[in-house]
Design an enzyme around this catalytic site. Sequence first.
Site, PDB file in Angstrom:
ATOM      1  N   ASP A  76      34.751  27.941  45.043  1.00 46.83           N
ATOM      2  CA  ASP A  76      33.778  28.933  45.515  1.00 46.83           C
ATOM      3  C   ASP A  76      33.689  30.049  44.475  1.00 46.83           C
ATOM      4  O   ASP A  76      34.437  30.059  43.501  1.00 46.83           O
ATOM      5  CB  ASP A  76      34.190  29.505  46.886  1.00 46.83           C
ATOM      6  CG  ASP A  76      35.634  29.956  46.911  1.00 46.83           C
ATOM      7  OD1 ASP A  76      36.106  30.528  45.902  1.00 46.83           O
ATOM      8  OD2 ASP A  76      36.303  29.743  47.932  1.00 46.83           O
ATOM      9  N   ASP A  78      33.616  34.187  43.713  1.00 50.40           N
ATOM     10  CA  ASP A  78      33.895  35.537  44.189  1.00 50.40           C
ATOM     11  C   ASP A  78      33.306  36.528  43.190  1.00 50.40           C
ATOM     12  O   ASP A  78      33.347  36.297  41.982  1.00 50.40           O
ATOM     13  CB  ASP A  78      35.405  35.757  44.299  1.00 50.40           C
ATOM     14  CG  ASP A  78      36.063  34.706  45.173  1.00 50.40           C
ATOM     15  OD1 ASP A  78      35.748  34.659  46.364  1.00 50.40           O
ATOM     16  OD2 ASP A  78      36.862  33.905  44.643  1.00 50.40           O
ATOM     17  N   ASP A 159      46.345  39.447  42.220  1.00 49.82           N
ATOM     18  CA  ASP A 159      47.685  38.849  42.254  1.00 49.82           C
ATOM     19  C   ASP A 159      48.149  38.336  40.884  1.00 49.82           C
ATOM     20  O   ASP A 159      49.020  38.918  40.251  1.00 49.82           O
ATOM     21  CB  ASP A 159      47.806  37.792  43.359  1.00 49.82           C
ATOM     22  CG  ASP A 159      46.684  36.761  43.376  1.00 49.82           C
ATOM     23  OD1 ASP A 159      45.831  36.769  42.454  1.00 49.82           O
ATOM     24  OD2 ASP A 159      46.652  35.926  44.304  1.00 49.82           O
TER      25      ASP A 159
HETATM   26  P1  ATP Z   1      40.436  29.526  45.177  1.00 50.19           P
HETATM   27  O1  ATP Z   1      39.186  30.161  45.724  1.00 50.19           O
HETATM   28  O2  ATP Z   1      40.209  28.453  44.205  1.00 50.19           O
HETATM   29  O3  ATP Z   1      41.401  29.170  46.235  1.00 50.19           O
HETATM   30  P2  ATP Z   1      40.863  32.155  44.141  1.00 50.19           P
HETATM   31  O4  ATP Z   1      41.749  32.670  43.048  1.00 50.19           O
HETATM   32  O5  ATP Z   1      39.409  32.387  43.964  1.00 50.19           O
HETATM   33  O6  ATP Z   1      41.215  30.646  44.327  1.00 50.19           O
HETATM   34  P3  ATP Z   1      40.567  33.566  46.616  1.00 50.19           P
HETATM   35  O7  ATP Z   1      41.440  33.516  47.811  1.00 50.19           O
HETATM   36  O8  ATP Z   1      39.185  33.074  46.707  1.00 50.19           O
HETATM   37  O9  ATP Z   1      41.364  32.817  45.473  1.00 50.19           O
HETATM   38  O10 ATP Z   1      40.582  35.078  46.140  1.00 50.19           O
HETATM   39  C1  ATP Z   1      39.724  35.561  45.105  1.00 50.19           C
HETATM   40  C2  ATP Z   1      40.471  36.520  44.205  1.00 50.19           C
HETATM   41  O11 ATP Z   1      40.904  37.643  44.971  1.00 50.19           O
HETATM   42  C3  ATP Z   1      41.746  35.979  43.592  1.00 50.19           C
HETATM   43  O12 ATP Z   1      41.472  35.262  42.413  1.00 50.19           O
HETATM   44  C4  ATP Z   1      42.524  37.233  43.321  1.00 50.19           C
HETATM   45  O13 ATP Z   1      42.040  37.883  42.182  1.00 50.19           O
HETATM   46  C5  ATP Z   1      42.171  38.081  44.523  1.00 50.19           C
HETATM   47  N1  ATP Z   1      43.145  37.884  45.622  1.00 50.19           N
HETATM   48  C6  ATP Z   1      43.044  37.030  46.661  1.00 50.19           C
HETATM   49  N2  ATP Z   1      44.087  37.114  47.483  1.00 50.19           N
HETATM   50  C7  ATP Z   1      44.891  38.063  46.965  1.00 50.19           C
HETATM   51  C8  ATP Z   1      46.140  38.616  47.361  1.00 50.19           C
HETATM   52  N3  ATP Z   1      46.767  38.197  48.448  1.00 50.19           N
HETATM   53  N4  ATP Z   1      46.662  39.597  46.574  1.00 50.19           N
HETATM   54  C9  ATP Z   1      46.018  40.030  45.467  1.00 50.19           C
HETATM   55  N5  ATP Z   1      44.857  39.530  45.047  1.00 50.19           N
HETATM   56  C10 ATP Z   1      44.286  38.562  45.771  1.00 50.19           C
HETATM   57 MG    MG Z   2      37.903  31.886  45.397  1.00 53.53          MG
END
Ligand code: ATP
Ligand code: MG
Length: 452
Positions: A76, A78, A159
Site C-alpha cells: 500500500d 503511505d 520506527d
Molecule cells: P507495510 O505497509 O508494507 O506493512 P509499512 O512500513 O508501510 O509496511 P505501515 O504500517 O503501513 O508500514 O506504516 C507506514 C509507516 O509509518 C512505516 O513505514 C513507518 O515509517 C511508520 N510507522 C508505522 N508504525 C509505526 C510504529 N509503530 N512506530 C513508528 N513508526 C511507525
Molecule cells: Mg504501508
Amino acid sequence: MLTKLKQNVSRLLGNGKKKTQRLERREIPRDEHNVSRSMISEPAKKVLHRLNKAGYEAYLVGGGVRDILLDGKPKDFDIATNATPEEVHNLFRNSRLIGRRFRIVHVLFGREVIEVTTFRGNALDNDDSSDTQRKTSEHGLLLRDNVYGNQEEDALRRDFTINALYYCIRDFTVIDFAGGIDDLKQRQLRLIGDPETRYREDPVRMLRAIRFAAKLDFEIEPATEAPITQLAELLDHIPSARLFDEVLKLFSAGHGEATYDLLTRYGLLAPLFPQTAKATQEGQPDELIRQALRNTDARIRQGKSVTPYFLFAAMLWPALQAEWQRRQDQGEPLQPAFHQAAAKVIGRQVQATSIPKRFSGPMKEIWELQLRLPRRQGKRALATMEHPRFRAAYDFLLVREASGDTEPGLGQWWTDFQAADTRGRERLLSELASTGPKPRRRRRSSHRNRAS
Ligand code: ATP
Ligand code: MG
C-alpha cells in the site's frame, strides 16, 4: 526551533551515547535511485499532486518507498504531509478522519486506501505539563502522539531507518534523514534512536521488526535486536484488538513459517499465543502449525486468499489437543470434552489477541468438522459436504495428515469423493460399508486424543 530539534536528536540518540547513526539530510537524485512514477499507484500520485498543488508539502513514505527501492511491489502507499488532518480531509471528498492515538486521514479510491499522515514532531522534552498532545505512560508507552512537526522530526519518530525514506514527486528525489539507504544496502533493520526507549514507547515495534525481517529477509542489527527478548512481555499491555491486527499482518505476508521461527526465537510467540507457546514448550508438536503456515505461504504466492480463521485454527490446535486430553483424563466424555476444550481455548486466546466473532465461529466449526469427517456412512458424507466450512475443514484435514497429526487416508477418500460423479460416490460409500469403519460404538471407543 533549531535548538529544539538538536535536543530531540540528542534524546533520540540516547544523549550522545550512540553516535553511529547518521542524521544528516541526504538527497538522492533521480538518476541514482530506481523509484519511478510508474511504480506508484494512480491514487497515490493523485493525492501527492493535489496536496502539492494546494501548496502543501507531500511525500511518499514508508513501505511504498522501501519496497520499490528493493525492487518489490508495495502493499500500500503511505503519504506524509505538512497539511493537518482537517486540511487533508477538506481537500478530498472521498476521505475520512480516523484514529485517536494517531489521527490520520484515509483517502478512498475504490478498494485502494491511501493513508495520509501529518508530519509529527517530538514534544517529549517539552516539560509543560499541560501538554496533552503527546503523552507517555509511566512505563514509557506512547499514549498519544499528535504534535505536529516538520519533515525531519517526522522522519525521526518513525520506527526503522528503512521506513523513514521519502519520495518527492516534484523533483523525483528520495530524501533520507536516518541512514535508511545504507541500511537497505546492508539489508538490515535498525531502529531510529535508542532501541529500548523506542520499544517502550510502542512495544508493537518488536513485532514489526520480526515482520520486516521475515518479509524482506533482512538481519535485525545487533543493538536493535538485543533488547527484544527481555522486553517481549511489554506486549501484554497492548490492546488485544491491535495485537489481532498485527498477527494478521505477521502471517499474511507470505513468510509465515519464517515469521513463526523468529517469533519463537525472540520470545514473542508467548504474548501473542500464550497457550501455543506453553503447549509446544510442554512437548506438543508444532509440525501442524508449520505445515499450515507453509500451505498459507504457498497460497499467498499463488495469489489465493487465506482466511484468518484457518490460521487461528492451526495456531491453537496443539493447545486444543492438550486441553481436550486433560478433560478426557478427568473422565469427561469425548464429545463434550472437545466442545468444552474449544470454548476454553478460545476464551483464553481472546485475552491475548481478540478474535472477532466472524472468525472464532468458523474456527470452531473447522475443529468440530474434524470429528465429523471420519463419519461418512449413509447420507452423512453428502451432508458434511454441504457444510459452509467443509472446504476449510477438508484443507485442515490434509494439513493434519501431512504433518503427522493423524494417519493419512481419510483426506484422499474425501479428495476422491469430491471429484467423483454420483456413481463413483455410491461406490466409495459402499466400499466404506464393506471394508471400512467398524460399527459406531466401537469406532467411538477407539478414539483417543485425536480427532481422526
Ligand atoms: P507495510 O505497509 O508494507 O506493512 P509499512 O512500513 O508501510 O509496511 P505501515 O504500517 O503501513 O508500514 O506504516 C507506514 C509507516 O509509518 C512505516 O513505514 C513507518 O515509517 C511508520 N510507522 C508505522 N508504525 C509505526 C510504529 N509503530 N512506530 C513508528 N513508526 C511507525
Ligand atoms: Mg504501508
